[in-house]
Design a protein around this motif. Structure first.
Motif, PDB file in Angstrom:
ATOM      1  N   UNK A  52       6.494  27.053  -2.654  1.00 20.12           N
ATOM      2  CA  UNK A  52       5.036  26.880  -2.689  1.00 20.12           C
ATOM      3  C   UNK A  52       4.740  25.400  -2.486  1.00 20.12           C
ATOM      4  N   UNK A  53       3.506  25.057  -2.120  1.00 26.59           N
ATOM      5  CA  UNK A  53       3.173  23.628  -2.024  1.00 26.59           C
ATOM      6  C   UNK A  53       3.423  22.923  -3.355  1.00 26.59           C
ATOM      7  N   UNK A  54       3.919  21.694  -3.257  1.00 26.72           N
ATOM      8  CA  UNK A  54       4.262  20.939  -4.469  1.00 26.72           C
ATOM      9  C   UNK A  54       3.024  20.226  -4.999  1.00 26.72           C
ATOM     10  N   UNK A  55       2.125  21.021  -5.536  1.00 22.14           N
ATOM     11  CA  UNK A  55       0.886  20.494  -6.097  1.00 22.14           C
ATOM     12  C   UNK A  55       0.378  21.460  -7.164  1.00 22.14           C
ATOM     13  N   UNK A  56      -0.363  20.947  -8.142  1.00 25.72           N
ATOM     14  CA  UNK A  56      -0.901  21.830  -9.183  1.00 25.72           C
ATOM     15  C   UNK A  56      -1.923  22.806  -8.595  1.00 25.72           C
ATOM     16  N   UNK A  57      -2.057  23.921  -9.281  1.00 24.05           N
ATOM     17  CA  UNK A  57      -3.030  24.951  -8.882  1.00 24.05           C
ATOM     18  C   UNK A  57      -3.937  25.243 -10.072  1.00 24.05           C
ATOM     19  N   UNK A  58      -5.227  25.221  -9.844  1.00 18.61           N
ATOM     20  CA  UNK A  58      -6.191  25.587 -10.876  1.00 18.61           C
ATOM     21  C   UNK A  58      -6.641  27.027 -10.661  1.00 18.61           C
TER      22      UNK A  58
END
Length: 316
Positions: free
Chosen positions: A98-104
């Motif tokens: 998955x993209x390496x970024x937080x998900x809200x």
């Protein structure tokens, strides 16, 4: 005065976090049919099986932490761990699926990590772990990203929690709270200002450090130990990562430091970080309504704090 969450409310919070993690994972294209909670304390940690992905969903947060500030902190953690993993440091890395970024999602902010099978038969060796933290520090020294000075001390959280605890004599007595406030008056300037810290401790180098007691955040995987949980990664003295662990862990770290050609721990800085660490423990009492077992959990640490030198011996 906030009431303590009931067991039913805690269960609903966990379920909501799991549902958010599953929904976010599926939204990112993961197959999720058998979500399993691996850990549930300050965060709900969910294996999104059968995908080899773990979602970590913070659920117990200070009032001063909003989703945007949490997301920024999570992105820093992802950036640091990816950088370390790319250079061969044994960490639990962000998931490559998955993209390496937080998900809200649904009022939560979460991160996604590679699933690693745990060796449940291995007992933690905190002396060995402490020695290996010097290896981690050696690996982190060259990290090129910008990190805030001692953000892991969370000064706003400490300040606001001490104010909130004035209304909670059920959590801390007035004498203890008075001492904590007076100690914070001495320690806060050194936490908030790099210049003030460097004036107080000349010659103490600063570098990227884990930020959250790495000797107890080493994960025993079936293929070896991995550093984990870099949520509070920060710029600071190496002593920060050994705060409140005691002489045996300090001696073990110094062995690792010598092996890596690094300086040993400084006793004065240890006094400072131990004192700040204890005030963070006291501040955590303000989170007890969100996590009822916390008040009993931190009691031994607070008992020990009462025997320690005022403000770690730092002159006010």
């Amino acid at each position: 005065m906030a009431d303590f969450l009931t067991s039913q409310q805690l269960t609903r919070r966990t379920s909501a976090a799991v549902d958010a993690a599953v929904g976010a994972g599926r939204g990112l294209g993961l197959t999720v049919t058998d979500a399993t909670v691996l850990h549930d304390l300050f965060s709900v940690v969910v294996h999104l099986a059968p995908s080899p992905v773990v979602a970590r969903v913070p659920t117990v947060l200070p009032p001063c932490t909003d989703l945007d500030s949490l997301t920024r902190r999570q992105q820093t953690e992802l950036d640091v761990t990816r950088w370390l993993a790319d250079r061969g440091t044994p960490v639990i890395p962000p998931s490559p699926l998955v993209p390496r970024e937080p998900v809200q999602r649904d009022g939560f902010s979460m991160t996604f990590w590679q699933f690693v099978e745990e060796d449940r038969n291995k007992e933690p060796d905190y002396a060995a772990n402490s020695e290996s933290v010097a290896d981690l520090h050696a690996a982190m020294r060259a990290y090129p990203g910008r990190l805030a000075f001692l953000s892991a001390a969370e000064p706003r959280f400490v300040e606001e929690s001490l104010a909130l605890l004035a209304e909670r004599p059920d959590l801390i007595g007035p004498g203890d709270l008075d001492r904590a406030r007076r100690e914070w008056q001495v320690l806060e300037p050194l936490v908030r200002s790099r210049a003030v810290f460097e004036e107080a401790f000349p010659g103490i180098d600063l570098q990227p450090v884990h930020g959250d007691c790495p000797p107890v955040n080493i994960f025993s995987g079936v293929d070896g130990d991995l550093y984990s949980d870099f949520e509070l990664v920060t710029l600071g003295p190496v002593e920060w990562d050994l705060a409140a662990l005691g002489p045996d862990s300090e001696s073990a770290y110094n062995r690792g430091a010598r092996r890596n050609g690094m300086r040993p721990l400084d006793e004065d800085v240890l006094g400072f970080v131990n004192a700040v660490g204890m005030l963070r423990v006291i501040a955590c009492l303000a989170l007890a309504p969100q996590l009822p077992p916390l008040a009993e959990y931190v009691k031994p640490s607070i008992d020990r704090w009462r025997t320690m030198p005022f403000a770690g011996g730092v002159a006010g």
